[in-house]
Design a protein around this motif. Structure first.
Motif: not given
Length: 234
Positions: A177-178, A181-182, A184, A208-209, A211-212
């Motif tokens: 998941a991590l 996120s990175y 994305e 958004t970045c 938050d990710l």
């Protein structure tokens, strides 16, 4: 602090600072656009006044008015200029000089020619609007320039973190998941060289970045980086 933790912290700082600069620009640009609208209104009035006269100087004034009407907000741009505003600043300055040239031409006739007097009023307004626009653009340029020049290292840090997560952290659902996120965040920032839209959409991209990248302090615990740690990928 490890190399990866430092890169993670610096990356989040970069993006937060960039988002702050972007907000400054989003607030300033509508005012700059309004000033350009006012310039166009004065130009249209100049052109309407010039329709009542004909001479070589009048033709020159008409050309000056036409040149000034080609302002940057009205030219098609896929993305607003998040790499800086030097072109727009130079344009505002050059067009202001053109308006000043028109004023010099008109000054010798304004005292006894009502048309010249009205034209001088128009060009004086244009000079004032362009000067104010230039000041706003300089503010925008100063806000964004350091981050524009730092984009390459920001992307390098993000790529480093993606590679480190993939190579060093245990293969768990949390790590997957991590990494997603990175990855994305990397996708969202892929076009930074071309700029980010200078509107609320651009701010949303950077928010958004952030938050990710929020779990910054949890990404690289020392045990996970040890080659002998349990659960390390084979």
């Amino acid at each position: 602090m490890s190399t990866f933790d430092y890169a993670n912290q610096a990356l989040r700082y970069d993006i937060a600072a960039y988002a702050k600069a972007l907000r400054t620009i989003v607030e300033a640009l509508p005012a700059a656009r309004s000033l350009c609208d006012n310039v166009l209104k004065e130009v249209r009035l100049v052109q309407a006044l010039l329709a009542f006269a004909s001479s070589s100087p009048i033709a020159t004034l008409a050309q000056i008015a036409y040149t000034i009407s080609n302002l940057w907000p009205y030219r098609e741009q896929s993305l607003a200029r998040t790499l800086g505003f030097s072109d727009e600043i130079n344009e505002a300055r050059a067009y202001r000089n053109e308006a000043q040239r028109a004023l010099t031409m008109l000054a010798r006739h304004a005292s006894n020619d009502p048309l010249a007097h009205e034209l001088m009023t128009c060009f004086n307004h244009i000079v004032a609007y362009l000067e104010e626009e230039e000041h706003l653009l300089i503010e925008c340029d100063q806000a964004i320039r350091p981050h524009a020049e730092n984009m390459e290292i920001t992307r390098k840090r993000l790529n480093l973190l993606i590679a480190a997560i993939d190579a060093r952290l245990p293969a768990t659902p949390e790590t997957a998941a991590l990494l997603a996120s990175y990855s994305e965040a990397s996708r969202l920032l892929h076009d930074w060289e071309s700029g980010v839209p200078l509107d609320e959409c651009g701010i949303a991209i950077l928010d958004t970045c952030l938050d990710l990248l929020e779990p910054a302090c949890l990404v690289f615990p020392p045990a996970a980086l040890s080659p002998g740690s349990p659960g390390r990928r084979g």
